[in-house]
Design a protein around this motif. Structure first.
Motif, PDB file in Angstrom:
ATOM      1  N   MET A 129       0.879  -1.182   0.000  1.00 17.84           N
ATOM      2  CA  MET A 129       0.000   0.000   0.000  1.00 17.84           C
ATOM      3  C   MET A 129       0.901   1.210   0.000  1.00 17.84           C
ATOM      4  SD  MET A 129      -3.478  -0.429   0.315  1.00 17.84           S
ATOM      5  CE  MET A 129      -4.141   0.721   1.496  1.00 17.84           C
ATOM      6  N   TYR A 187      -1.682   5.017 -12.395  1.00 13.92           N
ATOM      7  CA  TYR A 187      -2.158   3.768 -12.995  1.00 13.92           C
ATOM      8  C   TYR A 187      -2.831   4.005 -14.341  1.00 13.92           C
ATOM      9  CZ  TYR A 187      -1.180   1.667  -8.499  1.00 13.92           C
ATOM     10  OH  TYR A 187      -0.540   1.231  -7.380  1.00 13.92           O
ATOM     11  N   PHE A 229     -10.980   0.130   0.370  1.00 14.82           N
ATOM     12  CA  PHE A 229     -11.924   1.249   0.506  1.00 14.82           C
ATOM     13  C   PHE A 229     -11.477   2.175   1.626  1.00 14.82           C
ATOM     14  CE2 PHE A 229     -16.441   2.081  -0.878  1.00 14.82           C
ATOM     15  CZ  PHE A 229     -16.292   1.599  -2.164  1.00 14.82           C
TER      16      PHE A 229
HETATM   17  O1  LIG Z   1      -3.151   2.327  -4.227  1.00 14.42           O
HETATM   18  C1  LIG Z   1      -3.239   1.863  -3.084  1.00 14.42           C
HETATM   19  O2  LIG Z   1      -2.359   1.985  -2.213  1.00 14.42           O
HETATM   20  C2  LIG Z   1      -4.472   1.119  -2.719  1.00 14.42           C
HETATM   21  N1  LIG Z   1      -5.527   1.383  -3.642  1.00 14.42           N
HETATM   22  C3  LIG Z   1      -6.523   2.181  -3.331  1.00 14.42           C
HETATM   23  O3  LIG Z   1      -6.549   2.683  -2.231  1.00 14.42           O
HETATM   24  C4  LIG Z   1      -7.620   2.429  -4.329  1.00 14.42           C
HETATM   25  C5  LIG Z   1      -7.160   3.423  -5.364  1.00 14.42           C
HETATM   26  S1  LIG Z   1      -6.514   4.939  -4.692  1.00 14.42           S
HETATM   27  N2  LIG Z   1      -8.768   2.866  -3.571  1.00 14.42           N
HETATM   28  C6  LIG Z   1      -9.993   2.925  -4.041  1.00 14.42           C
HETATM   29  O4  LIG Z   1     -10.297   2.630  -5.200  1.00 14.42           O
HETATM   30  C7  LIG Z   1     -10.988   3.379  -2.982  1.00 14.42           C
HETATM   31  C8  LIG Z   1     -12.424   3.478  -3.457  1.00 14.42           C
HETATM   32  C9  LIG Z   1     -13.254   4.034  -2.378  1.00 14.42           C
HETATM   33  O5  LIG Z   1     -12.845   4.130  -1.228  1.00 14.42           O
HETATM   34  C10 LIG Z   1     -14.615   4.497  -2.696  1.00 14.42           C
HETATM   35  O6  LIG Z   1     -15.088   4.258  -3.819  1.00 14.42           O
HETATM   36  O7  LIG Z   1     -15.222   5.105  -1.808  1.00 14.42           O
END
Ligand SMILES: O=C(O)CNC(=O)[C@H](CS)NC(=O)CCC(=O)C(=O)O
Length: 284
Positions: A48, A135, A182
């Motif tokens: 993460m 990404y 999330f």
């Molecule tokens: O990249 C990382 O370290 C882990 N990946 C994430 O945390 C990803 C992309 S930033 N999180 C979400 O898609 C949250 C969606 C969400 O919380 C919502 O839809 O409310």
């Protein structure tokens, strides 16, 4: 083809790939020992890390990814279907894919899925995400066959886009997956409702392994990994800590739910051609 036991491994990934994978491996072993034939891990199982520089110091193209290689050996060892919710893999000089993998019980890569919807969102309290800066989104909807049921892929923020799950269900998926990280604040408000809705509206099982708790990089994630049946009932749920949850998945329940409410066969083509664009308020 009968029922099987499925498990979610909940994680709290930190900034060390080797520590994260050690923890994942031990919980996957625990799930397999408990009888699971299909085990799912959360989004970003290996790391993460939102800091771009730190992320790119820790990731490689798929072919060189040591976490993936280790998890493939593990699936082979344990003779299980292993769904890695996602790993960050390098797909260009400064781009990664947020990619999920289905690993077969002989360690082969049975399917891949690149997260389609990018979490570019500003939340309350200054919490802000620009996933698309790092990404490259996928564009392909993906399903894969387990011996018992067809599986449909999604990742985290994808959960907010109902059309994806309808497409998966219409492509024969009876088990929808939504491994996630999330946020704590949006999870508290929306996580259970969105996952149960996806199960109910398609008459499908939903399995969502989550990251949970306070992470080394300062983030807080919601946890509450869930396994939900096609009637929308929660079969198993985690708290906030790392661990394993398990439930039996009987494909006959998919048929039964879709027989009770055959909404999937009642889709209609709706005309949107003549509709105006977004509403703009004329008040001050
Ligand atoms: O990249 C990382 O370290 C882990 N990946 C994430 O945390 C990803 C992309 S930033 N999180 C979400 O898609 C949250 C969606 C969400 O919380 C919502 O839809 O409310």
């Amino acid at each position: 083809m009968g029922a099987f036991q499925a498990a979610c491994v909940q994680l709290r990934a930190g900034r060390s790939v080797s520590n994260n994978i050690d923890e994942a491996v031990s919980l996957i072993r625990q799930a397999a020992l408990g009888g699971a034939r299909f085990v799912q891990t959360p989004e970003q199982t290996a790391l993460m890390e939102l800091d771009r520089k730190m992320l790119f110091e820790n990731i490689t193209p798929e072919a060189c990814d040591r976490s993936l290689a280790r998890l493939r050996r593990l699936a082979d060892d344990l003779n299980i279907w292993l769904h890695i919710g996602s790993l960050a893999v390098r797909v260009g000089p400064d781009k990664a894919a947020n990619r999920g993998y289905l690993i077969s019980p002989t360690g082969g890569i049975a399917a891949r899925y690149d997260k389609i919807h990018m979490f570019d969102v500003d939340l309350d309290g200054g919490e802000s995400y620009r996933e698309s800066a790092t990404y490259q989104p996928g564009s392909a909807v993906a399903v894969a066959d387990l011996p018992w049921i067809r599986l449909g892929f999604s990742i985290c923020y994808d959960l907010r886009f109902a059309y994806l799950y309808r497409a998966l269900a219409r492509a024969g998926a009876g088990l929808l997956t939504a491994p996630a990280a999330f946020t704590k604040q949006t999870g508290a408000a929306h996580w259970h409702v969105l996952l149960r809705a996806r199960a109910i509206e398609t008459g499908s099982f939903v399995i969502a392994a989550a990251q949970g708790g306070h992470h080394e990089n300062g983030r807080d994630t919601f946890g509450h990994s869930l396994i939900i049946n096609p009637w929308g009932e929660i079969l198993a749920e985690a708290g906030t800590d790392p661990g394993v949850i398990q439930a039996m998945i009987d494909p006959a329940e998919v048929d039964a739910a879709r027989k009770r409410i055959p909404a999937l066969t009642h889709d209609r083509d709706i005309e949107t051609e003549g509709l105006p664009g977004p509403f703009e308020s004329t008040s001050e």
